[in-house]
Scaffold this motif. Structure first.
Motif, mmCIF file in Angstrom:
data_model
loop_
_atom_site.group_PDB
_atom_site.id
_atom_site.type_symbol
_atom_site.label_atom_id
_atom_site.label_comp_id
_atom_site.label_asym_id
_atom_site.label_seq_id
_atom_site.Cartn_x
_atom_site.Cartn_y
_atom_site.Cartn_z
ATOM 1 N N ILE A 221 -8.124 -7.421 8.760
ATOM 2 C CA ILE A 221 -8.020 -7.715 10.205
ATOM 3 C C ILE A 221 -6.681 -8.394 10.506
ATOM 4 O O ILE A 221 -5.983 -8.041 11.467
ATOM 5 C CB ILE A 221 -9.211 -8.592 10.660
ATOM 6 N N ALA A 222 -6.308 -9.364 9.686
ATOM 7 C CA ALA A 222 -5.052 -10.092 9.926
ATOM 8 C C ALA A 222 -3.853 -9.142 9.875
ATOM 9 O O ALA A 222 -2.937 -9.236 10.702
ATOM 10 C CB ALA A 222 -4.889 -11.212 8.899
ATOM 11 N N ALA A 223 -3.867 -8.218 8.939
ATOM 12 C CA ALA A 223 -2.742 -7.279 8.820
ATOM 13 C C ALA A 223 -2.709 -6.309 9.997
ATOM 14 O O ALA A 223 -1.643 -6.047 10.575
ATOM 15 C CB ALA A 223 -2.844 -6.507 7.503
ATOM 16 N N ARG A 295 -3.074 -0.818 3.102
ATOM 17 C CA ARG A 295 -2.155 -1.631 2.297
ATOM 18 C C ARG A 295 -2.666 -3.060 2.143
ATOM 19 O O ARG A 295 -2.559 -3.667 1.070
ATOM 20 C CB ARG A 295 -0.755 -1.609 2.910
ATOM 21 N N ALA A 296 -3.224 -3.597 3.220
ATOM 22 C CA ALA A 296 -3.776 -4.958 3.135
ATOM 23 C C ALA A 296 -4.991 -4.999 2.213
ATOM 24 O O ALA A 296 -5.174 -5.949 1.448
ATOM 25 C CB ALA A 296 -4.150 -5.454 4.530
ATOM 26 N N ALA A 297 -5.808 -3.957 2.281
ATOM 27 C CA ALA A 297 -6.992 -3.892 1.409
ATOM 28 C C ALA A 297 -6.571 -3.880 -0.056
ATOM 29 O O ALA A 297 -7.132 -4.597 -0.895
ATOM 30 C CB ALA A 297 -7.823 -2.650 1.736
ATOM 31 N N ILE A 298 -5.570 -3.073 -0.365
ATOM 32 C CA ILE A 298 -5.099 -2.976 -1.757
ATOM 33 C C ILE A 298 -4.477 -4.304 -2.190
ATOM 34 O O ILE A 298 -4.763 -4.810 -3.288
ATOM 35 C CB ILE A 298 -4.090 -1.821 -1.920
ATOM 36 N N ALA A 299 -3.635 -4.872 -1.316
ATOM 37 C CA ALA A 299 -2.974 -6.124 -1.682
ATOM 38 C C ALA A 299 -3.984 -7.235 -1.960
ATOM 39 O O ALA A 299 -3.872 -7.966 -2.945
ATOM 40 C CB ALA A 299 -2.013 -6.541 -0.564
ATOM 41 N N PHE A 300 -5.010 -7.328 -1.108
ATOM 42 C CA PHE A 300 -6.016 -8.368 -1.293
ATOM 43 C C PHE A 300 -6.771 -8.148 -2.612
ATOM 44 O O PHE A 300 -6.963 -9.071 -3.408
ATOM 45 C CB PHE A 300 -7.005 -8.394 -0.126
#
Ligand SMILES: [Zn+2]
Length: 306
Positions: A221-223, A295-300
């Motif tokens: 959500i933040a990304a 991308r945010a999902a992968i990074a997290f």
């Protein structure tokens, strides 16, 4: 608001084969899977492994189904699955998935294995419809002996990955036509009355109530908030009839509902819902929201996994 009855079938009676055929006859091909999707996939062959995992035959048409994966797939690395176009009309799911691997796939080489199935329901992509030609919703059909070829084919592709996926992100949209066309069609098909609802104004996520990962969802959500606005709760504290569990997040029992997001046992799994019909939304922005979410999902997940 008074609604005219849906133009197919008799109110209160679920559809039989004749009504389904009448519905199908009213679905012209409106865009080309071959031009929009297969051409892009062809260009990815130089840099990624492209695999035809099934073919759907809806005579006289045939739809080869493709998955794109990292060149040097390494079982020692975490694996990430991105699915798009499970609902074929949800355009940014398809093109967001393709953009993700085209523009960012190389960034993950040597760190994760990436598997992208960008257009699970090509017939629906071409008709800009939610269902397959048998009036079945593929995203309620991820279960054993699925009646939807789209869902069965994807499950077969994923079967060898059981226990091996760290992330699965399934890319969707919630559109104004859900309220004006697809819910009335669903009610008519099942012989039920239409329950009016609201379409959320903005992006949201559907997490799995059987595998809640609140920090994972909030990182996405933040990304995405940097790309497009997040849907606010309606006056009941809900989105699309479900209580908000965190800003921009609702939960469904994904496996029980036969949703694609419940088709894997990935620890980190979610469904994106981009809103493409707002006055500020553009196709590019919708694709960018999908890409930012992945991308945010992968990074997290990589940070948590390290
Ligand atoms: Zn959808």
């Amino acid at each position: 608001m008074h609604r005219a009855p849906y133009p197919i079938g008799i109110p209160g009676q679920s559809w039989g084969d004749a009504e389904k055929a009448a519905w199908r006859a009213q679905q012209p091909k409106r865009r080309s899977y071959s031009d929009d999707v297969l051409r892009v996939i062809e260009r990815l062959r130089e840099r990624f492994d492209v695999q035809q995992y099934a073919e759907l035959v809806y005579a006289p048409e045939r739809y080869p189904l493709f998955a794109i994966r990292s060149h040097a797939w390494d079982e020692a690395l975490p694996s990430v699955l991105v699915t798009g176009g499970v609902h074929g009309y949800e355009t940014s799911g398809v093109h967001g998935a393709l953009q993700l691997i085209d523009r960012h796939g190389a960034d993950y080489a040597g760190h994760i294995n990436l598997l992208v199935a960008p257009c699970v329901s090509p017939w629906g992509y071409e008709r800009i419809h939610r269902w397959n030609p048998d009036a079945i919703d593929p995203n309620r059909s991820f279960h054993a002996r699925s009646p939807a070829g789209e869902s069965a084919a994807l499950m077969q592709l994923l079967a060898p990955l059981r226990g091996r996926l760290l992330v699965h992100i399934d890319l969707h949209e919630t559109t104004d036509t859900d309220e004006t066309e697809f819910r009335p069609a669903l009610a008519a098909r099942d012989g039920k009355p239409v329950e009016p609802g609201e379409i959320p104004d903005g992006f949201y996520l559907v997490g799995d109530s059987e595998a809640p990962e609140p920090e994972f969802q909030q990182a996405i959500i933040a990304a995405v908030a940097g790309v497009t606005h997040i849907a606010p709760a309606d006056r009941n504290g809900e989105l699309i009839g479900s209580p908000i569990v965190a800003p921009g997040v609702i939960h469904y029992p994904c496996r029980q509902l036969g949703l694609c997001a419940g088709a894997t046992d990935a620890r980190f799994r979610t469904t994106t819902e981009v809103y493409p019909d707002g006055p500020r939304a553009t196709p590019e922005q919708c694709n960018a929201a999908q890409v930012a979410a992945v991308r945010a999902a992968i990074a997290f997940a990589m940070h948590r996994h390290a």
